[in-house]
Design a protein around this motif. Structure first.
Motif, mmCIF file in Angstrom:
data_model
loop_
_atom_site.group_PDB
_atom_site.id
_atom_site.type_symbol
_atom_site.label_atom_id
_atom_site.label_comp_id
_atom_site.label_asym_id
_atom_site.label_seq_id
_atom_site.Cartn_x
_atom_site.Cartn_y
_atom_site.Cartn_z
ATOM 1 N N ASP A 193 18.048 2.038 -42.127
ATOM 2 C CA ASP A 193 18.942 1.157 -41.384
ATOM 3 C C ASP A 193 18.753 1.407 -39.884
ATOM 4 N N VAL A 194 19.591 0.796 -39.058
ATOM 5 C CA VAL A 194 19.441 0.880 -37.607
ATOM 6 C C VAL A 194 19.671 2.282 -37.050
ATOM 7 N N GLU A 195 20.272 3.192 -37.837
ATOM 8 C CA GLU A 195 20.497 4.585 -37.420
ATOM 9 C C GLU A 195 19.461 5.523 -38.019
ATOM 10 N N GLY A 196 18.561 4.994 -38.852
ATOM 11 C CA GLY A 196 17.549 5.832 -39.480
ATOM 12 C C GLY A 196 17.938 6.342 -40.856
ATOM 13 N N SER A 232 30.188 7.064 -47.003
ATOM 14 C CA SER A 232 30.400 7.420 -45.600
ATOM 15 C C SER A 232 29.089 7.726 -44.898
ATOM 16 N N PHE A 233 28.994 7.267 -43.659
ATOM 17 C CA PHE A 233 27.828 7.524 -42.823
ATOM 18 C C PHE A 233 28.269 8.225 -41.546
ATOM 19 N N ASP A 234 27.565 9.279 -41.153
ATOM 20 C CA ASP A 234 27.725 9.876 -39.838
ATOM 21 C C ASP A 234 26.738 9.154 -38.926
ATOM 22 N N CYS A 235 27.210 8.691 -37.771
ATOM 23 C CA CYS A 235 26.390 7.829 -36.916
ATOM 24 C C CYS A 235 26.512 8.207 -35.450
ATOM 25 N N GLU A 278 33.403 4.436 -32.351
ATOM 26 C CA GLU A 278 33.859 5.744 -32.840
ATOM 27 C C GLU A 278 34.045 5.754 -34.360
ATOM 28 N N PHE A 279 34.696 4.714 -34.896
ATOM 29 C CA PHE A 279 34.927 4.604 -36.332
ATOM 30 C C PHE A 279 34.971 3.136 -36.724
ATOM 31 N N SER A 280 34.198 2.794 -37.735
ATOM 32 C CA SER A 280 34.164 1.429 -38.256
ATOM 33 C C SER A 280 34.208 1.492 -39.776
ATOM 34 N N ARG A 305 27.601 -0.246 -34.404
ATOM 35 C CA ARG A 305 26.259 -0.821 -34.595
ATOM 36 C C ARG A 305 25.805 -0.660 -36.043
ATOM 37 N N THR A 306 26.000 0.526 -36.599
ATOM 38 C CA THR A 306 25.581 0.783 -37.968
ATOM 39 C C THR A 306 26.420 -0.019 -38.958
ATOM 40 N N ALA A 307 27.733 -0.080 -38.748
ATOM 41 C CA ALA A 307 28.621 -0.851 -39.622
ATOM 42 C C ALA A 307 28.314 -2.343 -39.549
#
Length: 119
Positions: A107-110, A9-12, A37-39, A17-19
Motif C-alpha cells: 500500500d502507500v505506506e509500504g 490495525s495499521f501503524d502509519c 494522527e488516527f483514521s 493517507r493510508t486510510a
C-alpha cells in the motif's frame, strides 16, 4: 467462547493517507473525523459482516516485512490489481502455488497485502 475479528490495525507515518487508500481499495467510507494522527473505516459506522480498519500515526519506521497482512480475493484479480495500482499500490510479486493464484502488493505506506483469485 469464540474469538471474532474486531479490527485490522495499521501503524502509519500518515494515518489519513493510508486510510484513504484502503477506503478506496475496499470501496468503504472513511469515518468522519479521520486525521493524519488516527483514521478509521467502519469503527464509527460499522458495516455488517465487515471488520473495522484502524490507522494510527506511529513515529517509528517499519523495520522489516510486516508480520501480518490482509489477504483479499477478487473475481477479476488482474483488473482489481490494476485498480489498486492506480490508487497508489505497488506490485511486488505474482504467485501460482497450491492451486491459488495471488499477487503481493504494497500500500502507500509500504504495508504488504495480497489479492488472490476467488474460486
Amino acid at each position: 467462547m469464540t474469538l471474532t475479528l474486531a479490527a485490522i490495525s495499521f501503524d502509519c507515518a500518515d494515518a489519513l493517507r493510508t486510510a484513504t487508500f484502503w477506503a478506496a481499495a475496499l470501496d468503504r467510507k472513511l469515518d468522519e473525523g479521520s486525521s493524519d494522527e488516527f483514521s478509521s473505516i467502519g469503527l464509527k459506522e460499522p458495516t455488517p459482516g465487515a471488520a473495522a480498519w484502524l490507522f494510527a500515526r506511529v513515529p517509528e519506521p517499519r523495520r522489516a516485512k510486516n508480520r501480518a497482512h490482509p489477504d483479499l480475493v477478487a473475481q477479476d484479480r488482474p483488473a482489481e490489481v490494476a485498480r489498486l495500482v492506480d490508487l497508489g499500490a505497488t506490485v511486488l510479486d505474482e504467485h501460482d502455488e497450491f492451486g491459488i493464484q495471488w499477487t503481493v502488493l504494497r500500500d502507500v505506506e509500504g504495508n504488504e497485502f495480497c489479492v488472490a483469485t476467488a474460486h
